[in-house]
Design a protein around this motif. Structure first.
Motif, PDB file in Angstrom:
ATOM      1  N   TYR A  62       0.592  -1.260   0.207  1.00  0.00           N
ATOM      2  CA  TYR A  62      -0.125   0.049   0.204  1.00  0.00           C
ATOM      3  C   TYR A  62       0.919   1.187   0.245  1.00  0.00           C
ATOM      4  O   TYR A  62       0.320   2.290   0.548  1.00  0.00           O
ATOM      5  CB  TYR A  62      -1.273   0.131   1.591  1.00  0.00           C
ATOM      6  CG  TYR A  62      -2.186  -0.980   0.643  1.00  0.00           C
ATOM      7  CD1 TYR A  62      -2.909  -1.023   0.312  1.00  0.00           C
ATOM      8  CD2 TYR A  62      -1.622  -2.318   2.071  1.00  0.00           C
ATOM      9  CE1 TYR A  62      -4.051  -2.024   0.551  1.00  0.00           C
ATOM     10  CE2 TYR A  62      -2.608  -3.321   1.481  1.00  0.00           C
ATOM     11  CZ  TYR A  62      -3.895  -3.071   0.733  1.00  0.00           C
ATOM     12  OH  TYR A  62      -4.956  -4.333   0.722  1.00  0.00           O
ATOM     13  N   ASP A  63       2.216   1.217  -0.390  1.00  0.00           N
ATOM     14  CA  ASP A  63       3.036   1.669  -0.490  1.00  0.00           C
ATOM     15  C   ASP A  63       2.467   3.518  -0.998  1.00  0.00           C
ATOM     16  O   ASP A  63       2.653   4.882  -0.451  1.00  0.00           O
ATOM     17  CB  ASP A  63       4.912   1.839  -1.239  1.00  0.00           C
ATOM     18  CG  ASP A  63       5.303   3.190  -1.202  1.00  0.00           C
ATOM     19  OD1 ASP A  63       5.309   3.664   0.395  1.00  0.00           O
ATOM     20  OD2 ASP A  63       6.061   3.379  -1.971  1.00  0.00           O
ATOM     21  N   TRP A  64       1.803   3.004  -2.119  1.00  0.00           N
ATOM     22  CA  TRP A  64       0.535   3.678  -3.206  1.00  0.00           C
ATOM     23  C   TRP A  64       0.089   5.542  -2.167  1.00  0.00           C
ATOM     24  O   TRP A  64      -0.055   6.479  -2.936  1.00  0.00           O
ATOM     25  CB  TRP A  64       0.015   3.325  -4.064  1.00  0.00           C
ATOM     26  CG  TRP A  64      -1.169   2.168  -3.724  1.00  0.00           C
ATOM     27  CD1 TRP A  64      -0.283   1.188  -3.673  1.00  0.00           C
ATOM     28  CD2 TRP A  64      -1.704   3.150  -3.501  1.00  0.00           C
ATOM     29  NE1 TRP A  64      -1.942   1.020  -2.937  1.00  0.00           N
ATOM     30  CE2 TRP A  64      -3.198   1.502  -3.184  1.00  0.00           C
ATOM     31  CE3 TRP A  64      -2.496   4.681  -3.484  1.00  0.00           C
ATOM     32  CZ2 TRP A  64      -4.219   1.917  -2.776  1.00  0.00           C
ATOM     33  CZ3 TRP A  64      -4.314   4.031  -3.169  1.00  0.00           C
ATOM     34  CH2 TRP A  64      -4.777   2.920  -2.453  1.00  0.00           C
ATOM     35  N   LEU A  65       0.041   4.855  -1.486  1.00  0.00           N
ATOM     36  CA  LEU A  65      -1.654   5.624  -0.049  1.00  0.00           C
ATOM     37  C   LEU A  65       0.275   6.711  -0.133  1.00  0.00           C
ATOM     38  O   LEU A  65      -0.816   7.727   0.458  1.00  0.00           O
ATOM     39  CB  LEU A  65      -1.874   5.076   0.660  1.00  0.00           C
ATOM     40  CG  LEU A  65      -3.218   4.009   0.332  1.00  0.00           C
ATOM     41  CD1 LEU A  65      -3.889   3.422   1.869  1.00  0.00           C
ATOM     42  CD2 LEU A  65      -4.647   5.331  -0.134  1.00  0.00           C
ATOM     43  N   ASN A  66       1.382   6.311   0.940  1.00  0.00           N
ATOM     44  CA  ASN A  66       1.868   7.978   1.209  1.00  0.00           C
ATOM     45  C   ASN A  66       2.086   9.061  -0.096  1.00  0.00           C
ATOM     46  O   ASN A  66       2.063   9.469   0.159  1.00  0.00           O
ATOM     47  CB  ASN A  66       2.859   7.232   1.452  1.00  0.00           C
ATOM     48  CG  ASN A  66       3.154   5.936   1.960  1.00  0.00           C
ATOM     49  OD1 ASN A  66       2.314   5.980   3.399  1.00  0.00           O
ATOM     50  ND2 ASN A  66       3.810   4.757   2.200  1.00  0.00           N
ATOM     51  N   ALA A  67       1.428   9.090  -0.478  1.00  0.00           N
ATOM     52  CA  ALA A  67       1.504   9.820  -1.764  1.00  0.00           C
ATOM     53  C   ALA A  67       0.084  10.562  -2.315  1.00  0.00           C
ATOM     54  O   ALA A  67       0.261  11.215  -3.212  1.00  0.00           O
ATOM     55  CB  ALA A  67       2.353   9.448  -2.769  1.00  0.00           C
ATOM     56  N   VAL A  68      -0.750  10.288  -1.958  1.00  0.00           N
ATOM     57  CA  VAL A  68      -2.173  10.688  -2.122  1.00  0.00           C
ATOM     58  C   VAL A  68      -2.593  11.178  -0.734  1.00  0.00           C
ATOM     59  O   VAL A  68      -2.859  11.376   0.081  1.00  0.00           O
ATOM     60  CB  VAL A  68      -3.476   8.764  -1.738  1.00  0.00           C
ATOM     61  CG1 VAL A  68      -4.459   9.568  -1.666  1.00  0.00           C
ATOM     62  CG2 VAL A  68      -3.135   7.347  -2.716  1.00  0.00           C
ATOM     63  N   LEU A  69      -3.254  12.124  -1.723  1.00  0.00           N
ATOM     64  CA  LEU A  69      -4.115  13.495  -1.216  1.00  0.00           C
ATOM     65  C   LEU A  69      -5.244  12.995  -1.800  1.00  0.00           C
ATOM     66  O   LEU A  69      -5.690  13.054  -2.381  1.00  0.00           O
ATOM     67  CB  LEU A  69      -3.123  14.689  -1.298  1.00  0.00           C
ATOM     68  CG  LEU A  69      -4.529  15.913  -1.020  1.00  0.00           C
ATOM     69  CD1 LEU A  69      -4.650  15.916   0.355  1.00  0.00           C
ATOM     70  CD2 LEU A  69      -3.897  17.123  -1.535  1.00  0.00           C
ATOM     71  N   ALA A  70      -6.372  13.627  -0.341  1.00  0.00           N
ATOM     72  CA  ALA A  70      -7.891  12.788  -0.803  1.00  0.00           C
ATOM     73  C   ALA A  70      -8.439  13.816  -0.198  1.00  0.00           C
ATOM     74  O   ALA A  70      -8.408  14.882  -0.179  1.00  0.00           O
ATOM     75  CB  ALA A  70      -8.231  11.557  -0.590  1.00  0.00           C
ATOM     76  N   VAL A  71      -9.695  13.779  -0.825  1.00  0.00           N
ATOM     77  CA  VAL A  71     -10.948  14.304  -0.350  1.00  0.00           C
ATOM     78  C   VAL A  71     -11.861  14.304  -1.024  1.00  0.00           C
ATOM     79  O   VAL A  71     -12.258  12.719  -0.814  1.00  0.00           O
ATOM     80  CB  VAL A  71     -11.093  15.968  -1.543  1.00  0.00           C
ATOM     81  CG1 VAL A  71     -10.539  16.812  -2.168  1.00  0.00           C
ATOM     82  CG2 VAL A  71     -12.089  15.597  -2.606  1.00  0.00           C
ATOM     83  N   GLY A  72     -13.104  14.609   0.015  1.00  0.00           N
ATOM     84  CA  GLY A  72     -14.342  13.688   1.279  1.00  0.00           C
ATOM     85  C   GLY A  72     -15.471  14.186   1.999  1.00  0.00           C
ATOM     86  O   GLY A  72     -15.636  15.508   1.619  1.00  0.00           O
ATOM     87  N   MET A  73     -15.893  13.599   1.080  1.00  0.00           N
ATOM     88  CA  MET A  73     -17.974  13.775   0.744  1.00  0.00           C
ATOM     89  C   MET A  73     -18.613  13.282   2.327  1.00  0.00           C
ATOM     90  O   MET A  73     -18.530  12.398   2.044  1.00  0.00           O
ATOM     91  CB  MET A  73     -18.837  14.970   0.541  1.00  0.00           C
ATOM     92  CG  MET A  73     -17.749  15.864  -1.057  1.00  0.00           C
ATOM     93  SD  MET A  73     -19.003  15.643  -2.393  1.00  0.00           S
ATOM     94  CE  MET A  73     -19.158  13.984  -2.998  1.00  0.00           C
ATOM     95  N   GLY A  74     -19.099  13.797   3.493  1.00  0.00           N
ATOM     96  CA  GLY A  74     -19.319  13.087   4.299  1.00  0.00           C
ATOM     97  C   GLY A  74     -21.030  13.429   4.590  1.00  0.00           C
ATOM     98  O   GLY A  74     -22.046  14.730   4.156  1.00  0.00           O
ATOM     99  N   GLU A  75     -21.380  12.418   5.633  1.00  0.00           N
ATOM    100  CA  GLU A  75     -22.398  12.276   5.642  1.00  0.00           C
ATOM    101  C   GLU A  75     -23.333  11.607   7.146  1.00  0.00           C
ATOM    102  O   GLU A  75     -22.485  11.022   7.550  1.00  0.00           O
ATOM    103  CB  GLU A  75     -23.782  11.035   4.850  1.00  0.00           C
ATOM    104  CG  GLU A  75     -24.986  10.874   5.042  1.00  0.00           C
ATOM    105  CD  GLU A  75     -25.725  10.010   3.737  1.00  0.00           C
ATOM    106  OE1 GLU A  75     -27.024   9.127   4.295  1.00  0.00           O
ATOM    107  OE2 GLU A  75     -24.748   8.864   3.318  1.00  0.00           O
TER     108      GLU A  75
END
Length: 165
Positions: A138-151
């Motif tokens: 899961y090393d690829w996750l270390n370079a991820v920036l994410a956005v989320g919408m919550g409920e």
């Protein structure tokens, strides 16, 4: 090119996962000289997506602050930390900040047990998670920036999380 353009690229996201956080008791610390603070304890949960699925371990939390915007809506911030464990055993440290906007009528509906669900189009919960793992799969996750919408849910929150690509 204007200051908001970036060559021929646009901000694009792809689905990463849907994370359902179960939250136990919320401690309301009240209003200090600076803000109103609440702490929500994560009791568990689950995340599922095309490349990522597993459980949200108990023990994390969200240290949120709140105030009132000029429009009378409750506005706030998130400061959350938790541990995710994938179905194949990888441990992932997840942190996120975010913002909320909840108009007064929605806040009243949230407090009314007779209204278990409020349409998500009537309020905003937005997050920006980042991930940290030592698991090479899961090393690829270390370079991820994410956005989320919550409920908001009766016992927590569900975030639809997208990887910014």
């Amino acid at each position: 090119m204007s200051e908001f353009e970036f060559g021929d690229r646009a901000l694009v996201g792809r689905p990463l996962c849907v994370a359902r956080f179960e939250v136990g008791g919320i401690m309301d610390l009240g209003a200090s000289a600076w803000t109103t603070r609440r702490i929500g304890y994560i009791t568990g949960g689950r995340f599922e997506g095309p490349r990522l699925k597993g459980e949200i371990l108990p023990g994390g939390g969200n240290w949120s602050t709140a105030g009132v915007g000029a429009d009378g809506a409750a506005v706030g911030t998130f400061d959350a930390r938790c541990i995710w464990k994938t179905d194949d055993g990888a441990m992932i440290y997840v942190t996120y900040t975010g913002r909320t906007w909840v108009p007064p009528d929605v806040g009243a509906a949230f407090r009314d047990p007779a209204q278990p669900h409020v349409d998500v189009s009537r309020y905003r919960l937005r997050i920006a998670p980042v991930f940290e793992t030592s698991d090479k799969r899961y090393d690829w996750l270390n370079a991820v920036l994410a956005v989320g919408m919550g409920e908001r849910l009766s016992d927590g929150v569900r975030h639809h999380i997208f990887e910014v690509v």
